[in-house]
Design a protein around this motif. Structure first.
Motif, PDB file in Angstrom:
ATOM      1  N   LEU A  13      -9.411  -3.666  -7.976  1.00 16.00           N
ATOM      2  CA  LEU A  13      -7.863  -3.701  -7.271  1.00 16.00           C
ATOM      3  C   LEU A  13      -7.805  -2.734  -6.119  1.00 16.00           C
ATOM      4  CD1 LEU A  13      -5.712  -3.965 -10.446  1.00 16.00           C
ATOM      5  CD2 LEU A  13      -6.287  -5.895  -8.795  1.00 16.00           C
ATOM      6  N   THR A  61       0.698  -1.074  -0.106  1.00 17.87           N
ATOM      7  CA  THR A  61      -0.114   0.082   0.111  1.00 17.87           C
ATOM      8  C   THR A  61       0.908   1.320  -0.010  1.00 17.87           C
ATOM      9  OG1 THR A  61      -1.651  -1.058   1.141  1.00 17.87           O
ATOM     10  CG2 THR A  61      -1.795   1.369   1.246  1.00 17.87           C
ATOM     11  N   ARG A  68       5.235   2.640  -4.827  1.00 16.88           N
ATOM     12  CA  ARG A  68       5.310   2.815  -6.401  1.00 16.88           C
ATOM     13  C   ARG A  68       5.982   1.694  -6.906  1.00 16.88           C
ATOM     14  NH1 ARG A  68       6.910   6.606 -10.694  1.00 16.88           N
ATOM     15  NH2 ARG A  68       5.374   7.017 -11.945  1.00 16.88           N
ATOM     16  N   ALA A  79      -0.861  -4.592  -7.557  1.00 18.60           N
ATOM     17  CA  ALA A  79      -1.930  -3.664  -7.332  1.00 18.60           C
ATOM     18  C   ALA A  79      -2.925  -4.416  -6.489  1.00 18.60           C
ATOM     19  CB  ALA A  79      -2.526  -3.382  -8.732  1.00 18.60           C
ATOM     20  N   GLY A 109      -4.863  -1.235  -5.339  1.00 19.31           N
ATOM     21  CA  GLY A 109      -4.032  -0.140  -5.510  1.00 19.31           C
ATOM     22  C   GLY A 109      -4.230   0.312  -7.007  1.00 19.31           C
ATOM     23  N   SER A 110      -3.446   0.631  -7.763  1.00 21.47           N
ATOM     24  CA  SER A 110      -3.705   1.049  -9.213  1.00 21.47           C
ATOM     25  C   SER A 110      -2.835   0.565 -10.294  1.00 21.47           C
ATOM     26  CB  SER A 110      -3.868   2.726  -9.340  1.00 21.47           C
ATOM     27  OG  SER A 110      -2.493   3.235  -9.186  1.00 21.47           O
ATOM     28  N   ILE A 111      -2.956   0.463 -11.472  1.00 17.49           N
ATOM     29  CA  ILE A 111      -2.068   0.075 -12.600  1.00 17.49           C
ATOM     30  C   ILE A 111      -2.243   1.422 -13.715  1.00 17.49           C
ATOM     31  CG2 ILE A 111      -1.708  -1.437 -14.278  1.00 17.49           C
ATOM     32  CD1 ILE A 111      -2.793  -3.478 -12.650  1.00 17.49           C
ATOM     33  N   ASP A 153       0.747   0.968  -6.460  1.00 20.80           N
ATOM     34  CA  ASP A 153       0.610   1.627  -7.488  1.00 20.80           C
ATOM     35  C   ASP A 153       1.649   1.766  -8.357  1.00 20.80           C
ATOM     36  OD1 ASP A 153      -1.883   3.492  -6.480  1.00 20.80           O
ATOM     37  OD2 ASP A 153      -0.146   4.591  -5.455  1.00 20.80           O
ATOM     38  N   VAL A 154       1.235   0.791  -9.701  1.00 22.15           N
ATOM     39  CA  VAL A 154       2.094   0.030 -10.330  1.00 22.15           C
ATOM     40  C   VAL A 154       2.091   1.002 -11.822  1.00 22.15           C
ATOM     41  CG1 VAL A 154       2.675  -2.080 -11.770  1.00 22.15           C
ATOM     42  CG2 VAL A 154       1.402  -2.192  -9.599  1.00 22.15           C
TER      43      VAL A 154
END
Length: 236
Positions: A114, A68, A71, A87, A116-118, A92-93
């Motif tokens: 997800l 979390t 990056r 993610a 996180g984020s991509i 944050d990918v």
């Protein structure tokens, strides 16, 4: 990196990168889309699929369970399985690949819920515009490059990384060299650009000499037609 070394590496990098782009976008897209899915494959390709799944789990295990707020650069994301896993753990990918077609498949397959984020991108994983990262992962994306270029690339990426770079190369073994020689004797039009096996101990010594870095864990995954060596480059 010296100006002379950077020029040589860039020329080599661009040459191989162009070959890989053509291979994945024009020659073997359907085969790789099938290999990285749950679709039935031949026994040979099944060993490659199993090896890649095991290696992806190894690299992910070398990063924190909770990502979390971190990056991550997935350098050579392919159809996105590693980026999705990271993610899902909150990262944050930035997921980038030389093949726009593979990135399109990755986007289509990725779940929307997800943690996180991509940020999916097609392009060069060496672009300075990508910024800095906590961790960089390069799974099977350096296996076609000479050792000199691998060292230069990892030196550049580590300079943009706060914690670690985890990556794979192809280990130079007698069995693999015989297999590669046989492949050259019986070439196929859809064969991937040549793999460049590396002497692992020599590579590790060169990486340990990079400024601000130390070499951490190492793990080989081998089975059937898949052989790959994972290494960890830690920022000091």
């Amino acid at each position: 990196m010296s100006a002379t070394l950077e020029t040589r590496t860039t020329a080599t990098w661009d040459q191989y990168r162009g070959r890989l782009e053509e291979y994945f976008d024009r020659t073997a897209l359907d085969a790789w889309a099938q290999l990285t899915s749950d679709a039935p494959v031949s026994k040979i390709r099944a060993t490659v699929r199993a090896g890649r799944d095991e290696m992806r789990n190894v690299l992910l295990s070398w990063m924190p369970a909770d990502l979390t707020g971190l990056r991550i650069l997935d350098a050579g994301c392919g159809t996105g399985a590693l980026a999705v896993e990271a993610a899902g753990r909150g990262a944050d990918v930035v997921a980038i690949d030389v093949s726009a077609s593979l990135v399109n498949i990755a986007q289509e397959r990725a779940p929307t819920d997800l943690k996180g984020s991509i940020d999916w991108r097609a392009g060069d994983m060496m672009s300075p515009d990508l910024g800095a990262f906590d961790h960089v992962v390069a799974m099977d994306s350096l296996i076609h490059y000479p050792t000199d270029d691998i060292v230069d690339v990892l030196g550049t990426l580590s300079g943009r990384t706060r914690r670690s770079v985890v990556f794979t190369v192809t280990p130079r073994t007698p069995a693999l060299m015989l297999m590669l020689a046989a492949g050259k004797l019986f070439p196929r039009a859809d064969r991937a650009p040549a793999i460049a096996p590396a002497h692992i101990d020599a590579l590790a010594r060169r990486l340990a000499a990079l400024p601000g870095c130390s070499v951490g864990r190492s793990r080989r995954v081998q089975g059937g037609f898949y052989t790959s060596q994972a290494l960890e480059l830690i920022r000091c």
